[in-house]
Design a protein around this motif. Structure first.
Motif, PDB file in Angstrom:
ATOM      1  N   VAL A   1     -11.069  -2.185  -0.763  1.00 16.98           N
ATOM      2  CA  VAL A   1     -11.492  -0.785  -0.774  1.00 16.98           C
ATOM      3  C   VAL A   1     -11.714  -0.248   0.637  1.00 16.98           C
ATOM      4  N   LYS A   2     -12.049  -1.119   1.566  1.00 17.19           N
ATOM      5  CA  LYS A   2     -12.310  -0.701   2.952  1.00 17.19           C
ATOM      6  C   LYS A   2     -11.036  -0.471   3.756  1.00 17.19           C
ATOM      7  N   LYS A   3      -9.904  -0.897   3.222  1.00 14.67           N
ATOM      8  CA  LYS A   3      -8.645  -0.800   3.978  1.00 14.67           C
ATOM      9  C   LYS A   3      -7.753   0.369   3.550  1.00 14.67           C
ATOM     10  N   CYS A   4      -8.251   1.291   2.739  1.00 22.71           N
ATOM     11  CA  CYS A   4      -7.415   2.394   2.246  1.00 22.71           C
ATOM     12  C   CYS A   4      -6.800   3.203   3.396  1.00 22.71           C
ATOM     13  N   ASP A   5      -7.626   3.666   4.334  1.00 23.34           N
ATOM     14  CA  ASP A   5      -7.102   4.467   5.450  1.00 23.34           C
ATOM     15  C   ASP A   5      -6.036   3.697   6.222  1.00 23.34           C
ATOM     16  N   THR A   6      -6.352   2.472   6.575  1.00 23.84           N
ATOM     17  CA  THR A   6      -5.450   1.649   7.386  1.00 23.84           C
ATOM     18  C   THR A   6      -4.137   1.362   6.682  1.00 23.84           C
ATOM     19  N   GLU A   7      -4.203   0.937   5.429  1.00 25.36           N
ATOM     20  CA  GLU A   7      -2.990   0.543   4.702  1.00 25.36           C
ATOM     21  C   GLU A   7      -2.113   1.738   4.334  1.00 25.36           C
ATOM     22  N   MET A   8      -2.723   2.847   3.970  1.00 26.09           N
ATOM     23  CA  MET A   8      -1.935   4.041   3.646  1.00 26.09           C
ATOM     24  C   MET A   8      -1.148   4.482   4.881  1.00 26.09           C
ATOM     25  N   LYS A   9      -1.780   4.418   6.037  1.00 29.96           N
ATOM     26  CA  LYS A   9      -1.110   4.809   7.285  1.00 29.96           C
ATOM     27  C   LYS A   9      -0.060   3.770   7.686  1.00 29.96           C
ATOM     28  N   LYS A  10      -0.444   2.504   7.633  1.00 27.91           N
ATOM     29  CA  LYS A  10       0.463   1.420   8.036  1.00 27.91           C
ATOM     30  C   LYS A  10       1.715   1.383   7.159  1.00 27.91           C
ATOM     31  N   LYS A  11       1.540   1.619   5.850  1.00 28.05           N
ATOM     32  CA  LYS A  11       2.663   1.563   4.914  1.00 28.05           C
ATOM     33  C   LYS A  11       3.379   2.911   4.778  1.00 28.05           C
ATOM     34  N   LYS A  12       2.909   3.897   5.567  1.00 29.66           N
ATOM     35  CA  LYS A  12       3.531   5.230   5.596  1.00 29.66           C
ATOM     36  C   LYS A  12       3.639   5.850   4.203  1.00 29.66           C
ATOM     37  N   ILE A  13       2.512   5.871   3.513  1.00 31.71           N
ATOM     38  CA  ILE A  13       2.470   6.429   2.167  1.00 31.71           C
ATOM     39  C   ILE A  13       1.936   7.862   2.257  1.00 31.71           C
TER      40      ILE A  13
ATOM     41  N   ALA B   1       2.692  12.161   0.766  1.00 35.07           N
ATOM     42  CA  ALA B   1       3.363  13.043  -0.186  1.00 35.07           C
ATOM     43  C   ALA B   1       4.482  13.757   0.582  1.00 35.07           C
ATOM     44  N   ASP B   2       5.091  14.734  -0.040  1.00 32.76           N
ATOM     45  CA  ASP B   2       6.174  15.486   0.614  1.00 32.76           C
ATOM     46  C   ASP B   2       5.685  16.206   1.860  1.00 32.76           C
ATOM     47  N   ARG B   3       6.588  16.319   2.823  1.00 33.85           N
ATOM     48  CA  ARG B   3       6.356  17.081   4.065  1.00 33.85           C
ATOM     49  C   ARG B   3       5.117  16.615   4.826  1.00 33.85           C
ATOM     50  N   ASN B   4       4.906  15.316   4.876  1.00 34.13           N
ATOM     51  CA  ASN B   4       3.809  14.708   5.632  1.00 34.13           C
ATOM     52  C   ASN B   4       2.413  15.122   5.168  1.00 34.13           C
ATOM     53  N   LYS B   5       2.329  15.642   3.951  1.00 30.20           N
ATOM     54  CA  LYS B   5       1.028  15.938   3.357  1.00 30.20           C
ATOM     55  C   LYS B   5       0.436  14.603   2.904  1.00 30.20           C
ATOM     56  N   CYS B   6      -0.863  14.475   2.998  1.00 33.09           N
ATOM     57  CA  CYS B   6      -1.513  13.249   2.557  1.00 33.09           C
ATOM     58  C   CYS B   6      -1.382  13.122   1.037  1.00 33.09           C
ATOM     59  N   LYS B   7      -1.144  11.917   0.576  1.00 37.13           N
ATOM     60  CA  LYS B   7      -1.049  11.670  -0.862  1.00 37.13           C
ATOM     61  C   LYS B   7      -2.455  11.716  -1.453  1.00 37.13           C
ATOM     62  N   ASP B   8      -2.607  12.415  -2.581  1.00 30.35           N
ATOM     63  CA  ASP B   8      -3.931  12.590  -3.188  1.00 30.35           C
ATOM     64  C   ASP B   8      -4.529  11.281  -3.676  1.00 30.35           C
ATOM     65  N   VAL B   9      -3.728  10.463  -4.343  1.00 37.00           N
ATOM     66  CA  VAL B   9      -4.205   9.205  -4.924  1.00 37.00           C
ATOM     67  C   VAL B   9      -3.096   8.162  -4.814  1.00 37.00           C
ATOM     68  N   ASN B  10      -3.487   6.942  -4.502  1.00 34.21           N
ATOM     69  CA  ASN B  10      -2.535   5.832  -4.544  1.00 34.21           C
ATOM     70  C   ASN B  10      -3.279   4.604  -5.049  1.00 34.21           C
TER      71      ASN B  10
ATOM     72  N   ASP C   1      -8.501   7.367  -3.038  1.00 33.92           N
ATOM     73  CA  ASP C   1      -8.560   8.810  -3.296  1.00 33.92           C
ATOM     74  C   ASP C   1      -8.742   9.548  -1.972  1.00 33.92           C
ATOM     75  N   LEU C   2      -7.948  10.584  -1.777  1.00 33.22           N
ATOM     76  CA  LEU C   2      -8.022  11.400  -0.570  1.00 33.22           C
ATOM     77  C   LEU C   2      -9.373  12.102  -0.500  1.00 33.22           C
ATOM     78  N   LYS C   3     -10.070  11.967   0.627  1.00 37.38           N
ATOM     79  CA  LYS C   3     -11.379  12.603   0.798  1.00 37.38           C
ATOM     80  C   LYS C   3     -11.242  14.031   1.322  1.00 37.38           C
TER      81      LYS C   3
ATOM     82  N   GLN D   1      -7.777  10.684   5.136  1.00 37.88           N
ATOM     83  CA  GLN D   1      -8.932   9.797   5.001  1.00 37.88           C
ATOM     84  C   GLN D   1      -9.144   9.537   3.514  1.00 37.88           C
ATOM     85  N   TYR D   2      -9.354   8.252   3.180  1.00 40.74           N
ATOM     86  CA  TYR D   2      -9.440   7.852   1.780  1.00 40.74           C
ATOM     87  C   TYR D   2     -10.736   7.127   1.463  1.00 40.74           C
ATOM     88  N   LYS D   3     -11.139   7.261   0.215  1.00 41.47           N
ATOM     89  CA  LYS D   3     -12.259   6.495  -0.318  1.00 41.47           C
ATOM     90  C   LYS D   3     -11.670   5.507  -1.317  1.00 41.47           C
TER      91      LYS D   3
END
Length: 139
Positions: free
Chosen positions: A42-54, A56-65, A104-106, A116-118
């Motif tokens: 749970v503590k790695k959401c920000d890091t992993e989402m960025k590292k794995k380039k996850i 949404a469209d047009r570089n918008k942050c994905k709401d939930v993964n 979840d996107l904060k 930033q994710y929680k």
């Protein structure tokens, strides 16, 4: 002449193999990269989402993964006898239960790199996938 034809045929066959191999091994699907990680927390959401380039469209942050806390072999098994197919919606539900980290996107409507994710740990969960060629894909 036969050698020339043979080498040309071999080159074409090799090229076809290189094109098909990613589909057979499942490497062409972003599912594995985006949703399966046995070491996720749970503590790695920000890091992993960025590292794995996850994103949404047009570089918008994905709401939930969601990340399934398992190895890919166990998740792949859902499409190979360890799942129950649902004809009504074409999905397959896992027989086994999994632990999942939900990110979840904060900061709503944020764009990369300001995502930033929680993280939340979910336990004892059924995983629902769409099976394509015996490989799982996101629903």
């Amino acid at each position: 002449m036969f050698c020339g034809l043979h080498s040309e045929t071999m080159r074409i066959m090799f090229t076809c193999l290189l094109l098909v191999l990613p589909f057979v091994t499942g490497l062409s699907k972003p599912f594995r990269r985006q949703h399966v990680d046995a070491k996720m927390s749970v503590k790695k959401c920000d890091t992993e989402m960025k590292k794995k380039k996850i994103y949404a469209d047009r570089n918008k942050c994905k709401d939930v993964n969601t990340f399934i806390l398992s190895d890919y072999k166990q998740v792949k098994a859902i499409c190979n006898g360890q799942g129950r197919y649902d004809q009504t919606n074409g999905t397959t539900k896992s027989v086994a239960k999994f632990r999942i980290v939900r990110c979840d996107l904060k900061n709503n409507a944020a764009r990369k790199p300001k995502c930033q994710y929680k993280g939340t740990l979910l336990t004892n969960r059924i995983v629902v996938v769409k099976c394509e060629g015996k490989l799982p894909d996101a629903v």
